[in-house]
Design a protein around this motif. Sequence first.
Motif, PDB file in Angstrom:
ATOM      1  N   VAL A 187     -13.756   7.409   1.888  1.00 58.48           N
ATOM      2  CA  VAL A 187     -14.078   6.124   2.520  1.00 58.48           C
ATOM      3  C   VAL A 187     -15.490   5.699   2.152  1.00 58.48           C
ATOM      4  O   VAL A 187     -15.737   4.526   1.804  1.00 58.48           O
ATOM      5  N   GLU A 197       0.815  -1.219   0.000  1.00 60.68           N
ATOM      6  CA  GLU A 197       0.000   0.000   0.000  1.00 60.68           C
ATOM      7  C   GLU A 197       0.847   1.267   0.000  1.00 60.68           C
ATOM      8  O   GLU A 197       0.414   2.315  -0.498  1.00 60.68           O
ATOM      9  N   GLY A 253      -4.115   4.632   8.608  1.00 60.55           N
ATOM     10  CA  GLY A 253      -3.439   3.899   9.662  1.00 60.55           C
ATOM     11  C   GLY A 253      -2.189   4.585  10.173  1.00 60.55           C
ATOM     12  O   GLY A 253      -1.530   4.084  11.088  1.00 60.55           O
ATOM     13  N   GLN A 303     -16.702   2.381  -0.770  1.00 62.06           N
ATOM     14  CA  GLN A 303     -17.532   1.279  -0.310  1.00 62.06           C
ATOM     15  C   GLN A 303     -18.848   1.186  -1.063  1.00 62.06           C
ATOM     16  O   GLN A 303     -19.646   0.285  -0.797  1.00 62.06           O
ATOM     17  N   GLY A 326      -8.872   2.086  -2.190  1.00 61.34           N
ATOM     18  CA  GLY A 326      -9.041   1.317  -0.959  1.00 61.34           C
ATOM     19  C   GLY A 326      -7.716   1.032  -0.272  1.00 61.34           C
ATOM     20  O   GLY A 326      -7.542   1.336   0.921  1.00 61.34           O
ATOM     21  N   PRO A 327      -6.733   0.474  -0.987  1.00 61.08           N
ATOM     22  CA  PRO A 327      -5.413   0.263  -0.380  1.00 61.08           C
ATOM     23  C   PRO A 327      -4.771   1.559   0.119  1.00 61.08           C
ATOM     24  O   PRO A 327      -4.145   1.582   1.183  1.00 61.08           O
ATOM     25  N   TYR A 328      -4.929   2.631  -0.645  1.00 58.55           N
ATOM     26  CA  TYR A 328      -4.371   3.914  -0.222  1.00 58.55           C
ATOM     27  C   TYR A 328      -4.975   4.367   1.103  1.00 58.55           C
ATOM     28  O   TYR A 328      -4.253   4.772   2.026  1.00 58.55           O
ATOM     29  N   LEU A 329      -6.289   4.304   1.209  1.00 60.17           N
ATOM     30  CA  LEU A 329      -6.949   4.763   2.426  1.00 60.17           C
ATOM     31  C   LEU A 329      -6.586   3.905   3.635  1.00 60.17           C
ATOM     32  O   LEU A 329      -6.404   4.417   4.742  1.00 60.17           O
ATOM     33  N   ARG A 330      -6.499   2.602   3.428  1.00 56.84           N
ATOM     34  CA  ARG A 330      -6.129   1.731   4.547  1.00 56.84           C
ATOM     35  C   ARG A 330      -4.766   2.125   5.100  1.00 56.84           C
ATOM     36  O   ARG A 330      -4.566   2.155   6.316  1.00 56.84           O
ATOM     37  N   TYR A 331      -3.843   2.430   4.209  1.00 55.08           N
ATOM     38  CA  TYR A 331      -2.508   2.813   4.652  1.00 55.08           C
ATOM     39  C   TYR A 331      -2.494   4.232   5.192  1.00 55.08           C
ATOM     40  O   TYR A 331      -1.932   4.507   6.265  1.00 55.08           O
TER      41      TYR A 331
END
Length: 203
Positions: free
Chosen positions: A172, A60, A119, A176, A111-116
């Motif tokens: 986000v 990510e 966090g 979804q 999605g991967p960008y936001l998860r990283y």
Amino acid sequence: MSELPPDRRSRKRQQTADHLVGIAFELFARHGYGNVTMEQIAAAADVAKGTLYNHFPVKEALVRHRFHMDFGAVLPELLARLQTLPDCASRLREFVRLNASYFEQHREYVGPYLRYRLGQPINLPAAEGRSGLDRVYAQLLEAGQARGEIRRDLPLAHLTGYLVFLHLACMVAWVQKPGSSLAQEFDTMLDLFLTGALAEVSR
């Protein structure tokens, strides 16, 4: 105070990171993001796995680097373009419209960008991976306050922080909801924000 230019070592590290990201995105385009491993990226870039992980601890992080690199590349021209618009509200709307256009073209990676991104520590220094979104919003809102368009009874940092978090919340929510429009999400968000942020004289 202006920032010092990067030294040779920093430039070399940046060049290596950019190269790794370029190779990674070639593989993502060919095989799909979810089907590419860090080991495959290292092999394609002809570097040791340790070198890749030294620059990017997880896959990510490569996406974050690419998104932030793209944003930084267009930022000077973007800010100049926004200054041609007549008021703070129209500048904010054009800024989020352009953001939506970019992310809608890269939806697979959001999605991967936001998860990283979400966090990471809230107070992460810009040099360690911030996109610059907060600085753009701060600049636009500060100009709006100076012109009497944005309320001044709240600190600029508060208004900027609220808007950044609303921006990320829109992303986000959008990621979804397949088939939804990020531009519409941003537009609704700005309606709500500006209703509370506009100075009384502007309402």
